[in-house]
Design a protein around this motif. Structure first.
Motif, PDB file in Angstrom:
ATOM      1  N   LYS A   1      13.817  -2.186   8.236  1.00 39.09           N
ATOM      2  CA  LYS A   1      15.164  -1.949   7.382  1.00 39.09           C
ATOM      3  C   LYS A   1      14.881  -2.663   5.758  1.00 39.09           C
ATOM      4  N   GLU A   2      14.284  -3.674   5.632  1.00 43.26           N
ATOM      5  CA  GLU A   2      14.092  -4.362   4.451  1.00 43.26           C
ATOM      6  C   GLU A   2      12.879  -5.209   4.543  1.00 43.26           C
ATOM      7  N   VAL A   3      12.335  -5.208   3.237  1.00 43.66           N
ATOM      8  CA  VAL A   3      11.167  -6.400   3.058  1.00 43.66           C
ATOM      9  C   VAL A   3      11.512  -7.085   1.634  1.00 43.66           C
ATOM     10  N   PHE A   4      11.467  -8.368   1.926  1.00 37.78           N
ATOM     11  CA  PHE A   4      11.606  -9.159   0.630  1.00 37.78           C
ATOM     12  C   PHE A   4      10.911 -10.511   0.651  1.00 37.78           C
ATOM     13  N   GLY A   5      10.550 -10.682  -0.541  1.00 34.02           N
ATOM     14  CA  GLY A   5       9.952 -12.024  -0.831  1.00 34.02           C
ATOM     15  C   GLY A   5      10.862 -13.142  -1.458  1.00 34.02           C
ATOM     16  N   SER A   6      10.461 -14.342  -1.112  1.00 37.30           N
ATOM     17  CA  SER A   6      11.477 -15.478  -1.514  1.00 37.30           C
ATOM     18  C   SER A   6      10.601 -16.502  -2.372  1.00 37.30           C
ATOM     19  N   GLY A   7      11.149 -16.910  -3.417  1.00 39.91           N
ATOM     20  CA  GLY A   7      10.327 -18.046  -4.017  1.00 39.91           C
ATOM     21  C   GLY A   7      11.175 -18.468  -5.213  1.00 39.91           C
ATOM     22  N   THR A   8      10.756 -19.688  -5.881  1.00 43.98           N
ATOM     23  CA  THR A   8      11.460 -20.086  -6.817  1.00 43.98           C
ATOM     24  C   THR A   8      11.526 -19.347  -8.058  1.00 43.98           C
ATOM     25  N   ALA A   9      10.606 -18.751  -8.444  1.00 39.25           N
ATOM     26  CA  ALA A   9      10.525 -17.899  -9.789  1.00 39.25           C
ATOM     27  C   ALA A   9      11.574 -16.447  -9.595  1.00 39.25           C
ATOM     28  N   ALA A  10      11.254 -15.664  -8.513  1.00 40.14           N
ATOM     29  CA  ALA A  10      12.253 -14.624  -8.492  1.00 40.14           C
ATOM     30  C   ALA A  10      13.586 -14.815  -7.571  1.00 40.14           C
ATOM     31  N   VAL A  11      13.490 -15.971  -6.913  1.00 44.39           N
ATOM     32  CA  VAL A  11      14.505 -16.097  -5.826  1.00 44.39           C
ATOM     33  C   VAL A  11      14.453 -15.197  -4.666  1.00 44.39           C
ATOM     34  N   ILE A  12      14.893 -14.087  -4.866  1.00 48.36           N
ATOM     35  CA  ILE A  12      14.637 -13.047  -3.966  1.00 48.36           C
ATOM     36  C   ILE A  12      13.992 -11.436  -4.363  1.00 48.36           C
ATOM     37  N   SER A  13      12.994 -11.339  -3.964  1.00 45.29           N
ATOM     38  CA  SER A  13      12.457 -10.083  -4.819  1.00 45.29           C
ATOM     39  C   SER A  13      12.077  -9.026  -3.615  1.00 45.29           C
ATOM     40  N   PRO A  14      12.993  -8.011  -3.459  1.00 46.15           N
ATOM     41  CA  PRO A  14      13.067  -6.802  -2.717  1.00 46.15           C
ATOM     42  C   PRO A  14      11.632  -6.213  -2.823  1.00 46.15           C
ATOM     43  N   VAL A  15      11.063  -5.695  -1.780  1.00 45.88           N
ATOM     44  CA  VAL A  15       9.658  -5.022  -1.667  1.00 45.88           C
ATOM     45  C   VAL A  15      10.051  -3.465  -1.321  1.00 45.88           C
ATOM     46  N   GLY A  16       9.877  -2.595  -2.424  1.00 49.19           N
ATOM     47  CA  GLY A  16      10.072  -1.061  -2.315  1.00 49.19           C
ATOM     48  C   GLY A  16       9.129  -0.396  -1.735  1.00 49.19           C
ATOM     49  N   HIS A  17       7.666  -0.981  -1.754  1.00 51.93           N
ATOM     50  CA  HIS A  17       6.503   0.137  -1.458  1.00 51.93           C
ATOM     51  C   HIS A  17       5.535  -1.153  -0.861  1.00 51.93           C
ATOM     52  N   LEU A  18       5.276  -0.779   0.416  1.00 49.33           N
ATOM     53  CA  LEU A  18       4.336  -1.502   0.961  1.00 49.33           C
ATOM     54  C   LEU A  18       3.016  -0.748   1.261  1.00 49.33           C
ATOM     55  N   LYS A  19       1.794  -1.413   0.886  1.00 48.62           N
ATOM     56  CA  LYS A  19       0.677  -0.480   1.268  1.00 48.62           C
ATOM     57  C   LYS A  19      -0.236  -1.085   2.170  1.00 48.62           C
ATOM     58  N   TYR A  20      -0.580  -0.492   3.371  1.00 50.15           N
ATOM     59  CA  TYR A  20      -1.514  -1.065   4.219  1.00 50.15           C
ATOM     60  C   TYR A  20      -2.656  -0.287   4.625  1.00 50.15           C
ATOM     61  N   ASN A  21      -3.909  -0.434   4.021  1.00 47.54           N
ATOM     62  CA  ASN A  21      -5.043   0.623   3.957  1.00 47.54           C
ATOM     63  C   ASN A  21      -4.498   1.813   3.248  1.00 47.54           C
ATOM     64  N   ASP A  22      -4.457   2.944   4.275  1.00 55.42           N
ATOM     65  CA  ASP A  22      -4.003   4.216   3.356  1.00 55.42           C
ATOM     66  C   ASP A  22      -2.731   4.734   3.870  1.00 55.42           C
ATOM     67  N   LYS A  23      -1.998   3.706   4.460  1.00 53.61           N
ATOM     68  CA  LYS A  23      -0.524   4.086   4.724  1.00 53.61           C
ATOM     69  C   LYS A  23       0.390   3.367   3.912  1.00 53.61           C
ATOM     70  N   ILE A  24       1.358   4.262   3.407  1.00 56.10           N
ATOM     71  CA  ILE A  24       2.296   3.657   2.337  1.00 56.10           C
ATOM     72  C   ILE A  24       3.638   3.770   2.884  1.00 56.10           C
ATOM     73  N   MET A  25       4.196   2.706   2.889  1.00 58.33           N
ATOM     74  CA  MET A  25       5.709   2.350   3.613  1.00 58.33           C
ATOM     75  C   MET A  25       6.481   2.238   2.462  1.00 58.33           C
ATOM     76  N   ILE A  26       7.389   3.176   2.494  1.00 61.99           N
ATOM     77  CA  ILE A  26       8.700   3.077   1.401  1.00 61.99           C
ATOM     78  C   ILE A  26       9.677   2.554   2.222  1.00 61.99           C
ATOM     79  N   ILE A  27       9.983   1.234   1.611  1.00 62.16           N
ATOM     80  CA  ILE A  27      11.061   0.528   2.451  1.00 62.16           C
ATOM     81  C   ILE A  27      12.545   0.699   1.692  1.00 62.16           C
ATOM     82  N   ASN A  28      13.390   1.082   2.735  1.00 58.89           N
ATOM     83  CA  ASN A  28      14.717   1.393   2.316  1.00 58.89           C
ATOM     84  C   ASN A  28      14.785   2.312   1.284  1.00 58.89           C
TER      85      ASN A  28
END
Lengths: 356, 356
Positions: A295-322
């Motif tokens: 459903k969702e992918v997001f990063g967490s850290g001090t700089a961005a607090v929460i950083s949603p991932v919209g596009h995740l590439k693994y080798n030739d596969k592109i996953m469009i998240i939400n």
């Protein structure tokens, strides 16, 4: 060690006028904290002095063997003019852990929180007030022995510098594109991955540079052994919403124990979400995506607090998240965390420390 | 870039009087080489100036993210007063490779050999003359951008500093004790292990410190993936004489391609020895020991040249190599290499560069 000498600058710098162009870590305030460690004497001479260059011997160990650790946290100015810091005790606790791994002498964590408050108080006018801006705080320790033997040093500097920083999202919260790194390794079990130390960032530079060449903002690191378990993004920890479960890689020795990560877990648990810290493979993510369960992918850290991932590439596969949009969980976590940090929401966890 | 400005020191330091107490990397000469890199301008402003502190901004990237590489080589004074350097071209070639991995801009290797010769010529009176002493040469590059974003820098310093160093073996060549490290990992495939960069030394500090607590001089690192294949000693590469075969771990991406290592292989091949660069497990070493086939173990590196291992500990097993004495191959390699380096033997390989 309980006394901090203060030597105020006689000429103050002009503060950046346009708070929309602060960027990250480019401007520094008028003062810095500095404290020495010398073997036999311990940490001593804690002082706040005008910000300025460090005269380091060219043989200083930190320039050759990377015996250096750091932290990153922020101070926020609330709408009613208060100054809040977010969980500074946790940063100094983690710094102690980094010290232990890097064979740097222990320090008094409580004293350092006090020292930080003292410094932020002096620099309070440097905290920007525009939406999303804050004062980034960088504590760090470097080995300064002027000699070339490969050994833990006998002399260190503990410093804190401050930088007014802009909103991470110039146009509001927006999803980022990341790809799964398969050539390079950031850290491995038995190594330094869990410590906030130069080596891990040094290891990330080439992957990061190649990602930017391909118009990705960052890379997602896999474990260095089997090259299939998800670790972190380098500047962020990573979370996945799979079905109704919030999943993040367990702290395994090679990923950074993020303070925003810890806070996300605590908030989500309070909401009654199912939260799992466990080993998670990129194949599991890929399969969940195929089944429509990612459903969702997001990063967490001090700089961005929460950083949603919209596009995740693994080798030739592109996953469009939400559908490339910010998910409900990401948005709610972002609103909650930033609400607490900027004093807009009640801090029921007792995470913020007010600088008075 | 072909001009080097020279600004000589007006006051020269007193040189250390007792050459038996030089130690390693504790004294530095009167001058240093320095050259700047600025994006858009490239490497420029090559100069030899009085040795002295570098005024670094506290936010300088090398103090936080470890974007720094280095080299180590030596200049020797021969009995007939000539000055020799050992394969300096190979050091700058390896530095180029380290730069590539660490996303540091390329430099002109030939120019750097010339610059080094120029510097050593100026400092020729600093080269000690006692048996086994030499002038240690430390080229290094550090990222100096005064900002905290995690990115390859846009500004660098390339420096060379020189240090008169003592004989590694105060009482002549002597075997050392090392143990096989099983808790910590130095480097892993896909990481930085083959580059001469701060991170690898940072990763070794804790293992090294624990070894010294247990009266071992160094540790032998295993691979980070299966934790069974032999890598290197951190300050040295490692060789085994098994039966009549000279074996050393193949360059696999996680170990340093040592220049002494390369030279040992070339000499041994010239002698007609069977030399294998291959994967070798600690279990194979242990089994060879049990069968009486493990004749010699030695390290190779710039500091000690050849360092025989007399005592090798793996978990609870202690292997006493060649009755704890220096083996014939180790001794002959040491005599040959140091003979070439100090100009006592003819340099049939064309390895030495004379500083005239």
């Amino acid at each position: 060690m309980s006394k901090i000498t203060v030597n105020l600058a006689t000429n103050l710098k002009e503060k950046p006028k346009d708070q929309s162009k602060l960027g990250f870590g480019q401007y520094f305030t008028d003062h810095m904290f500095i404290m020495n460690y010398d073997e036999g004497q311990g940490w001593h001479d804690a002082r706040i002095v005008p910000y300025g260059p460090l005269p380091l011997d060219p043989s200083a160990m930190c320039l050759h063997y990377g015996q250096e650790v750091f932290e990153g946290l922020k101070a926020y100015k609330t709408q009613d003019g208060r100054i809040l810091m977010f969980r500074p005790d946790q940063n100094f606790k983690r710094l102690s852990m980094s010290n232990e791994r890097m064979v740097i002498p222990a320090f008094d964590e409580e004293f350092m929180v006090e020292a930080l408050i003292e410094l932020v108080k002096i620099e309070k006018d440097w905290i920007p007030t525009a939406e999303g801006t804050s004062l980034y705080i960088r504590p760090f320790i470097i080995a300064v022995d002027p000699m070339l033997g490969v050994h833990p040093a006998h002399h260190y500097l503990f410093m804190i510098i401050l930088s007014p920083v802009g909103s991470y999202y110039a146009g509001g919260l927006a999803p980022v594109n990341i790809y799964v790194e398969s050539n390079y390794v950031r850290a491995v079990k038995g190594g330094l991955g869990f410590a906030k130390t130069a080596a891990n960032y040094a290891a990330s530079l080439k992957g990061q540079a190649e990602a930017e060449l391909h118009k990705y903002s960052q890379v997602l690191w896999l474990d260095g052994i089997e090259r299939k378990y998800i670790e972190e993004v380098g500047a962020m920890n990573i979370f996945f919403v799979i079905g109704d479960e919030l999943v993040t890689p367990a702290l395994n020795g090679s990923i950074l124990p993020g303070i925003t990560r810890m806070s996300v877990i605590e908030i989500a648990k309070q909401w009654g979400m199912k939260v799992s810290e466990r080993r998670i493979s990129i194949d599991e993510i890929s399969a969940a995506y195929d089944k429509g369960e990612l459903k969702e992918v997001f990063g967490s850290g001090t700089a961005a607090v929460i950083s949603p991932v919209g596009h995740l590439k693994y080798n030739d596969k592109i996953m469009i998240i939400n559908n490339g949009k910010i998910g409900a969980v990401s948005q709610k976590l972002y609103d909650n965390l930033t609400g607490i940090q900027w004093g807009k929401l009640p801090d029921t966890f007792g995470w913020t420390v007010e600088v008075k």
